[in-house]
Write a protein that holds these residues in place. Structure first.
Motif, mmCIF file in Angstrom:
data_model
loop_
_atom_site.group_PDB
_atom_site.id
_atom_site.type_symbol
_atom_site.label_atom_id
_atom_site.label_comp_id
_atom_site.label_asym_id
_atom_site.label_seq_id
_atom_site.Cartn_x
_atom_site.Cartn_y
_atom_site.Cartn_z
ATOM 1 N N ASN A 455 0.846 -1.200 0.000
ATOM 2 C CA ASN A 455 0.000 0.000 0.000
ATOM 3 C C ASN A 455 0.877 1.244 0.000
ATOM 4 O O ASN A 455 1.107 1.868 1.034
ATOM 5 N N PRO A 456 1.397 1.606 -1.199
ATOM 6 C CA PRO A 456 2.363 2.703 -1.238
ATOM 7 C C PRO A 456 1.781 4.051 -0.825
ATOM 8 O O PRO A 456 2.515 4.937 -0.443
ATOM 9 N N ARG A 457 0.467 4.190 -0.896
ATOM 10 C CA ARG A 457 -0.098 5.480 -0.499
ATOM 11 C C ARG A 457 -0.802 5.378 0.845
ATOM 12 O O ARG A 457 -1.855 5.953 1.052
ATOM 13 N N SER A 458 -0.186 4.617 1.753
ATOM 14 C CA SER A 458 -0.855 4.378 3.031
ATOM 15 C C SER A 458 -0.910 5.631 3.895
ATOM 16 O O SER A 458 -1.840 5.843 4.645
ATOM 17 N N LYS A 459 0.119 6.426 3.826
ATOM 18 C CA LYS A 459 0.110 7.673 4.584
ATOM 19 C C LYS A 459 0.763 8.767 3.739
ATOM 20 O O LYS A 459 1.382 8.496 2.727
ATOM 21 N N GLU A 545 17.368 0.546 -0.856
ATOM 22 C CA GLU A 545 17.405 -0.638 -1.717
ATOM 23 C C GLU A 545 16.065 -1.355 -1.833
ATOM 24 O O GLU A 545 15.883 -2.198 -2.695
ATOM 25 N N GLU A 546 15.142 -1.024 -0.935
ATOM 26 C CA GLU A 546 13.830 -1.683 -1.008
ATOM 27 C C GLU A 546 12.908 -0.888 -1.917
ATOM 28 O O GLU A 546 12.934 0.341 -1.913
ATOM 29 N N LEU A 547 12.040 -1.621 -2.620
ATOM 30 C CA LEU A 547 11.222 -0.980 -3.649
ATOM 31 C C LEU A 547 10.399 0.211 -3.126
ATOM 32 O O LEU A 547 10.551 1.344 -3.565
ATOM 33 N N LEU A 548 9.558 -0.084 -2.148
ATOM 34 C CA LEU A 548 8.624 0.941 -1.695
ATOM 35 C C LEU A 548 9.305 2.136 -1.053
ATOM 36 O O LEU A 548 9.056 3.296 -1.396
ATOM 37 N N THR A 549 10.215 1.827 -0.111
ATOM 38 C CA THR A 549 10.875 2.902 0.617
ATOM 39 C C THR A 549 11.778 3.712 -0.315
ATOM 40 O O THR A 549 11.902 4.919 -0.160
ATOM 41 N N SER A 550 12.357 3.047 -1.306
ATOM 42 C CA SER A 550 13.233 3.798 -2.205
ATOM 43 C C SER A 550 12.416 4.752 -3.083
ATOM 44 O O SER A 550 12.858 5.855 -3.395
ATOM 45 N N LEU A 551 11.196 4.337 -3.435
ATOM 46 C CA LEU A 551 10.344 5.241 -4.222
ATOM 47 C C LEU A 551 10.007 6.489 -3.414
ATOM 48 O O LEU A 551 10.017 7.614 -3.918
ATOM 49 N N ASP A 597 0.157 17.044 1.818
ATOM 50 C CA ASP A 597 -0.015 15.619 1.576
ATOM 51 C C ASP A 597 0.677 15.163 0.294
ATOM 52 O O ASP A 597 0.098 14.417 -0.491
ATOM 53 N N ALA A 598 1.891 15.647 0.065
ATOM 54 C CA ALA A 598 2.603 15.236 -1.160
ATOM 55 C C ALA A 598 2.654 13.721 -1.201
ATOM 56 O O ALA A 598 2.793 13.069 -0.191
ATOM 57 N N ASP A 599 2.550 13.188 -2.364
ATOM 58 C CA ASP A 599 2.251 11.779 -2.528
ATOM 59 C C ASP A 599 2.953 11.225 -3.750
ATOM 60 O O ASP A 599 3.316 11.969 -4.636
ATOM 61 N N LEU A 600 3.053 9.928 -3.815
ATOM 62 C CA LEU A 600 3.519 9.331 -5.059
ATOM 63 C C LEU A 600 2.407 9.466 -6.074
ATOM 64 O O LEU A 600 1.245 9.264 -5.745
ATOM 65 N N LYS A 601 2.750 9.748 -7.314
ATOM 66 C CA LYS A 601 1.689 9.980 -8.295
ATOM 67 C C LYS A 601 1.054 8.689 -8.809
ATOM 68 O O LYS A 601 -0.130 8.525 -8.805
ATOM 69 N N GLU A 602 1.868 7.762 -9.251
ATOM 70 C CA GLU A 602 1.306 6.537 -9.819
ATOM 71 C C GLU A 602 1.935 5.330 -9.158
ATOM 72 O O GLU A 602 3.103 5.358 -8.814
ATOM 73 N N VAL A 603 1.155 4.281 -9.003
ATOM 74 C CA VAL A 603 1.744 3.068 -8.437
ATOM 75 C C VAL A 603 2.547 2.396 -9.537
ATOM 76 O O VAL A 603 2.097 2.281 -10.661
#
Ligand SMILES: Nc1ncnc2c1ncn2[C@@H]1O[C@H](COP(=O)(O)OP(=O)(O)OP(=O)(O)O)[C@@H](O)[C@H]1O
Length: 725
Positions: A455-459, A545-551, A597-603
């Motif tokens: 859930n990349p947009r969890s917070k 090095e981890e996918l989610l945290t690195s994004l 609430d800056a966020d990742l744009k696309e999963v």
């Protein structure tokens, strides 16, 4: 050499491994003027667009450089290219005489193409500008409209939006005003509002335009273009001499001019886009639009579904031509029961009450066919019904039942990976001010039961552990009692996260930086250099090095770099950081990051064996074997947008909110291939008085809706069996 129609279809059906239906073929081969393809969910829209482009090139001998193909998202454009290149490659392999370069096509999102073409044709007005990122725009607005903190400024305009509520602080009110402004500054160009005519007027409209003119001047002074104004400039380009060369060509192979305009997801077009498409197609009148009014999702970004609905009328006015309409109504995605359910869901709403029905009729394509089942897909035996619901008294219970369901799916071999299932929610945030949300409970229960959740947009970005650790480190190096006041709680949280997460080495490294700053006489520091040096130490090294945290770290680094470019290096004198910088860092940068609430744009693509949680919007265009949908009542009408529409004479009353909400659910439901599971709490069944847009009050969501649907559906099947069909 060119292919004939028959040979072309023989070959592409061989390559693609599927037989195209007559409507699809019609949409691919029609070349006598404007074409509107009304494409239901799962009807092979992408396939049709890809093959239409290929058909034009391989059968009609069209130069790829004269095709302008617009997709709505970057992802859709990548999907187009990958399928197009595969088909094209295989076709060229089979027919050696075919020689064309697939990448010559102009294909992409509208603003990416606009920028590419203006650069390619060296549009002189474009050379003066640089693209303005959203966050940079937030910073500029925040700094340049400080005078709005005075209550009396632009009173008529802001009163119209009824922002002042009890308990709202002055800072919050200012942010609300800025939010209205950023929407206004997009709304005016997107809707082609003739603001020059309104200049100098008194009252609400006059003030709105005055504010907008201030923004235009700002853009000019800063030499920046935001996305909407880049599109506006593109329209000017198309009218210019350079633009004429692009549109009409110069007789060479390389610049043949634009003859074929194709637009995907046309239901989410706005009047500015529409103007651009008609300008692009002005020479040949070959414009193809593909869309589905029932999947219109982007009104909040200015989309006006009417552009799609009234396309025929517009073509008649502009080009004096009739439009060929093709309906793609065969659904190749979903199981029979799901297809029946989504038809049921959307048509039932017509009966809710007269106002909604009227709104619905006005905002829908006329004479549309129902979606027909075509896939041959049959749900897994274990599932029994393909449309099921889970009821539970609380979010926690829902999460537990849902977890049991997913585990059983895996145990029984219905799914191979957890990513074969998706949970779709209106918002994927795990917590809100009011407490834990459904996504939060799901994450908790699933994780406890050993199912990893994606859930990349969890917070919000700044609340994610990895980002909070970095910000905490920066706050340690550049402390400021004076300027952190407005975000005191957040600073404590970031520092707290840093202190609990950072390895001893990272802490030592941060101390070293701090001492270096404090001992310097006169020096300047680069915040990006400090940021990158932090990433060498644990736990940031692993996060990187981890996918989610690195994004998330990459997103933060992008924002920090924008900030750093704006304010320059960090000036230090006699061990003290200059106040101006601290004020910018805490008072503008961190403050805006906290509230915006800056966020990742696309999963990005979902990791294989993780259970994904996505928003309805993110799921657009995707499909999943099993889809779970929750939070049926989480909908607020967009009040500010509604006011803005009213202000500019586009009075779209409340039924529009209802229709928007229904369409969102329609998109979510229609992603399912084998099974659709709906999570429901009993209180969601009780309509709230006087709140007609609450979905729970609508048929299709009403009590026992599923039972009613299942009964009718089974009866029909039985009838059909008896009738020998
Ligand atoms: N004629 C056909 N025969 C069999 N399968 C087909 C046919 N046409 C398309 N399909 C398949 O149907 C599925 C749905 O198609 P696609 O993804 O293009 O849907 P779409 O129309 O874009 O849907 P949505 O609007 O819901 O995103 C794809 O897997 C596609 O390969």
């Amino acid at each position: 050499m060119l292919l004939g129609d028959e040979r072309f279809f023989e070959l592409v059906e061989e390559i693609g491994g599927k037989r195209l239906n007559n409507e699809q073929k019609e949409a691919i081969t029609y070349t006598d003027g404007p074409l509107k393809v009304v494409a239901g969910p799962g009807s092979g829209k992408t396939e049709v667009i890809v093959l239409r482009a290929l058909y034009l090139i391989a059968v009609k001998g069209v130069n790829p450089r004269s095709i302008f193909l617009v997709t709505f998202t970057k992802k859709a454009s990548e999907e187009f290219f990958s399928r197009f290149v595969t088909y094209a490659g295989a076709l060229k392999e089979k027919v050696k005489e075919l020689s064309f370069e697939p990448y010559d096509i102009y294909a992409g999102t509208l603003h990416s193409l606009a920028l590419k073409v203006m650069e390619e044709f060296q549009f002189s007005r474009f050379e003066r500008y640089r693209l303005l990122e959203d966050f940079e725009r937030d910073i500029i607005l925040f700094k340049e409209f400080q005078d709005l903190k005075e209550g009396s400024k632009y009173r008529y305009f802001f009163d119209f939006f009824q922002l002042e509520r009890e308990g709202i602080t002055q800072e919050e009110l200012y942010l609300q005003k800025l939010d209205v402004l950023s929407r206004l500054f997009e709304f005016i160009p997107q809707n082609l509002v003739d603001w020059r005519r309104l200049r100098g007027k008194k009252g609400t409209l006059g003030e709105a335009v005055e504010l907008y003119v201030r923004y235009r001047k700002l853009l000019k002074n800063e030499k920046r273009l935001d996305y909407v104004h880049a599109e506006e400039l593109f329209l000017r380009f198309l009218e210019s001499e350079e633009g004429k060369r692009f549109l009409n060509g110069d007789g060479s192979e390389f610049f043949p001019g634009i003859d074929w305009v194709m637009v995907d997801e046309y239901q989410d077009t706005n009047p500015l886009d529409e103007e651009i498409y008609f300008a692009l197609a002005s020479r040949s009148k070959n414009i193809t639009v593909v869309g589905d009014d029932n999947q219109a999702l982007y009104r909040f970004r200015g989309a006006v579904v009417d552009c799609f609905i009234d396309f025929e009328k517009k073509c008649k006015e502009r080009f004096g031509t009739e439009v060929k309409v093709v309906n793609l109504s065969k659904n190749y995605r979903s199981d029979r029961e799901i297809v029946a359910f989504i038809n049921y869901f959307i048509t039932k709403h017509l009966k809710v009450n007269n106002e909604i029905r009227r709104g619905w009729e006005r905002l829908s394509v006329k004479n549309k066919e129902k979606i027909k089942f075509a896939s041959g897909i049959k749900s897994h035996e274990f599932l029994g019904d393909s449309v099921v619901e889970i009821k539970a008294g609380s979010n926690e219970e829902l999460a537990r039942k849902c977890c049991f369901f997913v585990k059983e799916l895996k145990r029984k071999g219905v799914i191979k990976n957890y990513s074969d299932v998706v949970l779709l929610l209106p918002s994927t945030r795990e917590f809100s001010k009011a407490g834990e949300k459904l996504a939060g409970y799901i994450k908790e229960v699933f994780t406890r039961e050993g199912i990893p959740v994606y859930n990349p947009r969890s917070k919000a970005l700044v609340m994610q552990k990895e980002v909070a650790t970095v910000i905490g480190a920066l706050c340690e190096i550049f402390p400021s009692e004076e300027f952190q006041e407005v975000i005191d709680e957040k600073v404590k949280f970031w520092k707290g996260t840093f202190n609990s997460e950072a390895s001893p080495k990272l802490k030592e490294h941060v101390r070293n930086w701090k001492e270096k700053v404090e001992s310097s006489k006169e020096e300047s520091f680069n915040v990006m250099e400090i940021f990158y040096s932090l990433l060498q130490f644990e736990p940031l090294k692993s996060f990187k090095e981890e996918l989610l945290t690195s994004l998330n770290l990459a997103k933060f680094s992008q924002l920090l770099s924008l900030f750093s470019q704006r304010v320059g290096e960090i000036p230090v004198e006699n061990g003290k950081v200059k106040k101006e910088w601290l004020s910018e860092f805490y008072g503008t940068f961190l403050y805006l990051l906290s509230v915006k609430d800056a966020d990742l744009k696309e999963v990005e693509s979902v990791p294989e064996d993780m259970f994904p949680i996505m928003t309805f919007h993110q799921s657009k265009g995707l499909e999943f074997p099993i889809v779970i949908v929750g939070d049926l009542t989480e909908h607020r009408g967009d009040f500010k947008l509604g006011r803005l529409e009213r202000l500019f004479g586009r009075d779209l009353s409340w039924e529009r909110n209802t229709i928007d909400a229904v369409r969102k659910f329609y998109v979510a439901y229609s992603r399912a291939k084998y099974c659709l599971l709906i999570l429901r709490k009993p209180e969601e069944e009780t309509p709230e008085e006087g709140k007609p847009w609450k979905l729970a009050a609508l048929p299709g969501f009403e009590r026992e809706w599923h039972e009613e649907f299942s009964r009718k559906f089974r009866e029909k099947l039985r009838e059909r069996e008896r009738g020998g069909h």
